[in-house]
Each structure stands twice: as structure tokens, then as C-alpha cells.
Write an enzyme that holds these catalytic residues in place. Structure first.
Site, PDB file in Angstrom:
ATOM      1  N   TYR A 120       1.213  -1.992  -0.267  1.00 25.90           N
ATOM      2  CA  TYR A 120      -0.257  -0.259  -0.288  1.00 25.90           C
ATOM      3  C   TYR A 120       1.213   1.535  -0.151  1.00 25.90           C
ATOM      4  O   TYR A 120       0.760   1.985  -1.253  1.00 25.90           O
ATOM      5  CB  TYR A 120      -0.822  -0.048   1.754  1.00 25.90           C
ATOM      6  CG  TYR A 120      -1.838   1.712   1.539  1.00 25.90           C
ATOM      7  CD1 TYR A 120      -2.806   1.177   1.022  1.00 25.90           C
ATOM      8  CD2 TYR A 120      -1.253   2.227   2.209  1.00 25.90           C
ATOM      9  CE1 TYR A 120      -3.961   3.068   0.967  1.00 25.90           C
ATOM     10  CE2 TYR A 120      -2.251   3.315   2.560  1.00 25.90           C
ATOM     11  CZ  TYR A 120      -2.689   3.662   2.005  1.00 25.90           C
ATOM     12  OH  TYR A 120      -3.863   5.017   2.167  1.00 25.90           O
TER      13      TYR A 120
ATOM     14  N   LYS B 117       1.111   4.510  -2.968  1.00 24.94           N
ATOM     15  CA  LYS B 117       0.716   5.688  -2.622  1.00 24.94           C
ATOM     16  C   LYS B 117       2.042   6.917  -2.783  1.00 24.94           C
ATOM     17  O   LYS B 117       2.275   7.880  -2.530  1.00 24.94           O
ATOM     18  CB  LYS B 117       0.546   6.070  -0.962  1.00 24.94           C
ATOM     19  CG  LYS B 117      -1.222   5.502  -0.443  1.00 24.94           C
ATOM     20  CD  LYS B 117      -1.775   6.329  -1.236  1.00 24.94           C
ATOM     21  CE  LYS B 117      -3.675   5.844  -0.941  1.00 24.94           C
ATOM     22  NZ  LYS B 117      -4.742   6.998  -0.853  1.00 24.94           N
TER      23      LYS B 117
HETATM   24  N1  LIG Z   1      -7.979   5.211   6.446  1.00 30.21           N
HETATM   25  C1  LIG Z   1      -7.006   5.653   6.607  1.00 30.21           C
HETATM   26  O1  LIG Z   1      -6.418   5.570   7.868  1.00 30.21           O
HETATM   27  C2  LIG Z   1      -6.531   6.230   5.624  1.00 30.21           C
HETATM   28  C3  LIG Z   1      -5.057   6.909   5.948  1.00 30.21           C
HETATM   29  C4  LIG Z   1      -4.510   7.518   4.800  1.00 30.21           C
HETATM   30  C5  LIG Z   1      -4.979   7.986   3.755  1.00 30.21           C
HETATM   31  N2  LIG Z   1      -6.058   7.263   3.368  1.00 30.21           N
HETATM   32  C6  LIG Z   1      -6.701   7.412   2.038  1.00 30.21           C
HETATM   33  O2  LIG Z   1      -8.310   8.091   2.195  1.00 30.21           O
HETATM   34  C7  LIG Z   1      -8.186   8.337   0.908  1.00 30.21           C
HETATM   35  C8  LIG Z   1     -10.003   7.845   1.290  1.00 30.21           C
HETATM   36  O3  LIG Z   1     -10.225   6.808   1.999  1.00 30.21           O
HETATM   37  P1  LIG Z   1     -11.230   6.262   3.412  1.00 30.21           P
HETATM   38  O4  LIG Z   1     -10.421   6.202   4.492  1.00 30.21           O
HETATM   39  O5  LIG Z   1     -12.195   6.808   3.467  1.00 30.21           O
HETATM   40  O6  LIG Z   1     -11.261   4.966   3.082  1.00 30.21           O
HETATM   41  P2  LIG Z   1     -12.711   3.807   2.278  1.00 30.21           P
HETATM   42  O7  LIG Z   1     -14.118   4.779   3.052  1.00 30.21           O
HETATM   43  O8  LIG Z   1     -12.409   2.727   2.569  1.00 30.21           O
HETATM   44  O9  LIG Z   1     -13.130   4.146   0.903  1.00 30.21           O
HETATM   45  C9  LIG Z   1     -12.061   3.958  -0.515  1.00 30.21           C
HETATM   46  C10 LIG Z   1     -13.067   4.182  -1.083  1.00 30.21           C
HETATM   47  O10 LIG Z   1     -13.002   3.789  -2.461  1.00 30.21           O
HETATM   48  C11 LIG Z   1     -13.270   3.449  -2.818  1.00 30.21           C
HETATM   49  N3  LIG Z   1     -13.081   2.330  -4.642  1.00 30.21           N
HETATM   50  C12 LIG Z   1     -11.750   1.283  -4.045  1.00 30.21           C
HETATM   51  N4  LIG Z   1     -11.601   0.134  -4.881  1.00 30.21           N
HETATM   52  C13 LIG Z   1     -12.206   1.275  -6.513  1.00 30.21           C
HETATM   53  C14 LIG Z   1     -12.109   0.976  -7.452  1.00 30.21           C
HETATM   54  N5  LIG Z   1     -11.807   0.497  -8.183  1.00 30.21           N
HETATM   55  N6  LIG Z   1     -12.835   2.135  -8.088  1.00 30.21           N
HETATM   56  C15 LIG Z   1     -13.592   3.687  -7.352  1.00 30.21           C
HETATM   57  N7  LIG Z   1     -13.650   3.039  -6.311  1.00 30.21           N
HETATM   58  C16 LIG Z   1     -12.605   2.405  -5.373  1.00 30.21           C
HETATM   59  C17 LIG Z   1     -14.263   2.306  -2.090  1.00 30.21           C
HETATM   60  O11 LIG Z   1     -15.589   2.552  -2.419  1.00 30.21           O
HETATM   61  P3  LIG Z   1     -16.285   1.388  -2.429  1.00 30.21           P
HETATM   62  O12 LIG Z   1     -16.944   1.911  -1.445  1.00 30.21           O
HETATM   63  O13 LIG Z   1     -17.518   0.459  -3.173  1.00 30.21           O
HETATM   64  O14 LIG Z   1     -15.570   0.192  -1.203  1.00 30.21           O
HETATM   65  C18 LIG Z   1     -14.340   3.553  -1.193  1.00 30.21           C
HETATM   66  O15 LIG Z   1     -15.939   4.371  -1.194  1.00 30.21           O
HETATM   67  C19 LIG Z   1      -7.720   7.014   0.344  1.00 30.21           C
HETATM   68  O16 LIG Z   1      -7.707   7.416  -1.231  1.00 30.21           O
HETATM   69  C20 LIG Z   1      -6.738   6.009   1.423  1.00 30.21           C
HETATM   70  O17 LIG Z   1      -6.104   5.404   0.439  1.00 30.21           O
HETATM   71  C21 LIG Z   1      -6.661   6.613   4.341  1.00 30.21           C
END
Ligand SMILES: NC(=O)c1ccc[n+]([C@@H]2O[C@H](COP(=O)([O-])OP(=O)(O)OC[C@H]3O[C@@H](n4cnc5c(N)ncnc54)[C@H](OP(=O)(O)O)[C@@H]3O)[C@@H](O)[C@H]2O)c1
Length: 244
Positions: A149, A153
């Protein structure tokens, strides 16, 4: 009326960003791989609550062949594209099973390269537009617990830096939003220290700030900038012995 497109709008951060931009009077395009009832309800809620227009679109980051069609089928080119989609994946599986590694890298990195490249071309041609993309502190140094991952990133952060440099002379803004932990379904029940864990709404606020203040890079909680600076300074010989 300005329009914001959210790529990955079913994510907790996507929903928070949609609210934040709608509150400012933006029309919203919600793009998600599954246009389900909850996305339709979100669209209705945003439209009524903020008196804006909101539409849903099917978008899969992995389906890069149809990305050009996705862009052409939008009613208009949005003023701002906010990319929040991403997958954490399973490090243990991903480090031993190439298919899982490819899913993570293809989603987080190549999915963005494909779709943002298409918008970059459109924005460059009209001489305006903003691209705001969520990367992660995980991309700043490879740790044994999440380096697949993390490397997806890292590549994304590097890509955005180059894209920003390329597009800035055309009047196009590119921002990299760097969160630490966020309390979302991505990390589920994982226990994370409260001072280091942002709520989705804070990330939505950072996304809006990155847009409105034309930031290049923004850490969602400033403390993470310092933490990552220290982590990056640890010599590799010591770093490889650390258990995180
Ligand atoms: N949570 C953390 O601690 C954290 C930390 C640093 C960065 N981030 C980043 O923040 C961003 C938002 O993540 P989040 O924390 O809000 O997590 P999340 O709620 O799991 O959101 C990730 C989203 O990506 C969508 N997704 C995955 N594969 C996809 C695809 N092939 N096509 C289109 N959509 C797709 C998922 O769709 P579905 O709803 O259909 O599953 C989900 O809605 C991400 O880029 C993540 O890497 C998160």
C-alpha cells in the site's frame, strides 16, 4: 455554478468532501463503482440540504479502458476533481500474492494515473481546473507492515508532484492531501492514537482548504509532517530493525 467531481464518493472521506463542497454552493458529481441506494440518498440529501444539483455516475478505477468514455459522458467538465478512492489491501497476502499486490497498485496508483491524466489534458486545454488527490503518510517511507500500500501511495505522491509541476504553467492546480490515520471503514476497528487520527470531516475540510488556498501539499494533521520528517531521518540500518 461550479461543479466538483468526487471519484470514490462512497468513501467516508468522499462523503465528507461532497458535503464540504456542496456547502460552498458547488454542484456535485458523485462517482462510485457501485451506484447503490445510499449514494442516491446522498445525492438527494445534498441537493435538498444545500440547494445544489447532484448526480451519480458509475466509475471503477480499475476499469481504465472505459475512463475516456466516463470523462466524455459527463454533462460538463468539472471545475475540481477530487480523487479519494483507494484500497488498503492485505499486506501479508500482497507481499506473497502478485494478484493482490497488483490490485492495490493498480487501484491506488495506475487508476489515478489513468483518470487524472484525462482530466489534466482537459484542464490544460482550457487553462483552468483543480485536481485534489488523497495520498498517505504511508507513501513517505516503506514500512514492513504496509509497504505494498505504501509504495502505491509513494508512486502516487511522486506522480502528483510531477503533474503539478507540468500543469502549473497552464493555470491548473494540483494538490496532494496527506492524511495519517482516518477513522473510516478502511481501517475498521484498528486501534489508533486519538491525537493522530482524523475524522473524515477533517479530511473533507483539508480537501476544501487545499482547493480554496491553492495548496500544493497539505498534511491533514500537522503533527504528521513532523512525525514523517523524523521517520525519514532514521538511518536504514536502524529502520530495518524497527517493528512497525
Ligand atoms: N483511513 C485511513 O486511515 C487513511 C489514511 C491515509 C490515507 N487514506 C486514503 O484516504 C482515501 C479515502 O479512504 P477512506 O479512509 O475514506 O476509506 P474508504 O471509506 O474505505 O474509501 C475507499 C473508497 O475507495 C473506493 N474504491 C476502492 N476501489 C475502487 C475502485 N476500483 N474504483 C472506484 N472506487 C474504488 C471504495 O469503494 P466502495 O465504497 O465501493 O468499497 C471506497 O468507497 C483513500 O485514498 C485512502 O487510501 C486513508
Amino acid at each position: 455554478m461550479k461543479t466538483a467531481l468526487i471519484l470514490g464518493s462512497n468513501s467516508d472521506v468522499g462523503i465528507a468532501s461532497a458535503h464540504r463542497f456542496a456547502k460552498e454552493g458547488f454542484d456535485i458529481y458523485l462517482a462510485t463503482r457501485n451506484v447503490n441506494q445510499s449514494q442516491k440518498n446522498l445525492a438527494n440529501d445534498l441537493a435538498i440540504r444545500y440547494q445544489i444539483s447532484c448526480e451519480t455516475f458509475q466509475f471503477d478505477a480499475l476499469d481504465t479502458e472505459v475512463h475516456p468514455q466516463f470523462v466524455e459522458n459527463l454533462p460538463l467538465i468539472p471545475d475540481v476533481v477530487i480523487s479519494v478512492f483507494g484500497v488498503l489491501g492485505d499486506q501479508e497476502q500482497a507481499s506473497r500474492n502478485f494478484k493482490e499486490a497488483a490490485r492495490v497498485v493498480n487501484t491506488n496508483f495506475l487508476g489515478n494515473v489513468s483518470i487524472l491524466g484525462l482530466f489534466a489534458e482537459k484542464f490544460e486545454a482550457i487553462g483552468s481546473g483543480s485536481i485534489i488527490c488523497i495520498s498517505s503518510v504511508a507513501g513517505e517511507r516503506g514500512r514492513k507492515s504496509n509497504y505494498i500500500y505504501g509504495s502505491s501511495k509513494a508512486a502516487l505522491t511522486c506522480y502528483l508532484s510531477g503533474l503539478r509541476a507540468e500543469l502549473s504553467s497552464f493555470g491548473v492546480h494540483v494538490a496532494t492531501v496527506i492524511p495519517g490515520f482516518i477513522k473510516t471503514k478502511m481501517i475498521g476497528d484498528m486501534q489508533t492514537p486519538a491525537p493522530l487520527t482524523a475524522l473524515p470531516e477533517e479530511v473533507g475540510e483539508a480537501v476544501y482548504k487545499a482547493f480554496s488556498k491553492k495548496k500544493s501539499v497539505i498534511y491533514v494533521r500537522g503533527i504528521w509532517w513532523l512525525i514523517m520528517l523524523i521517520i525519514k531521518l532514521i538511518p536504514e540500518n536502524i529502520f530495518k530493525k524497527l517493528n512497525f
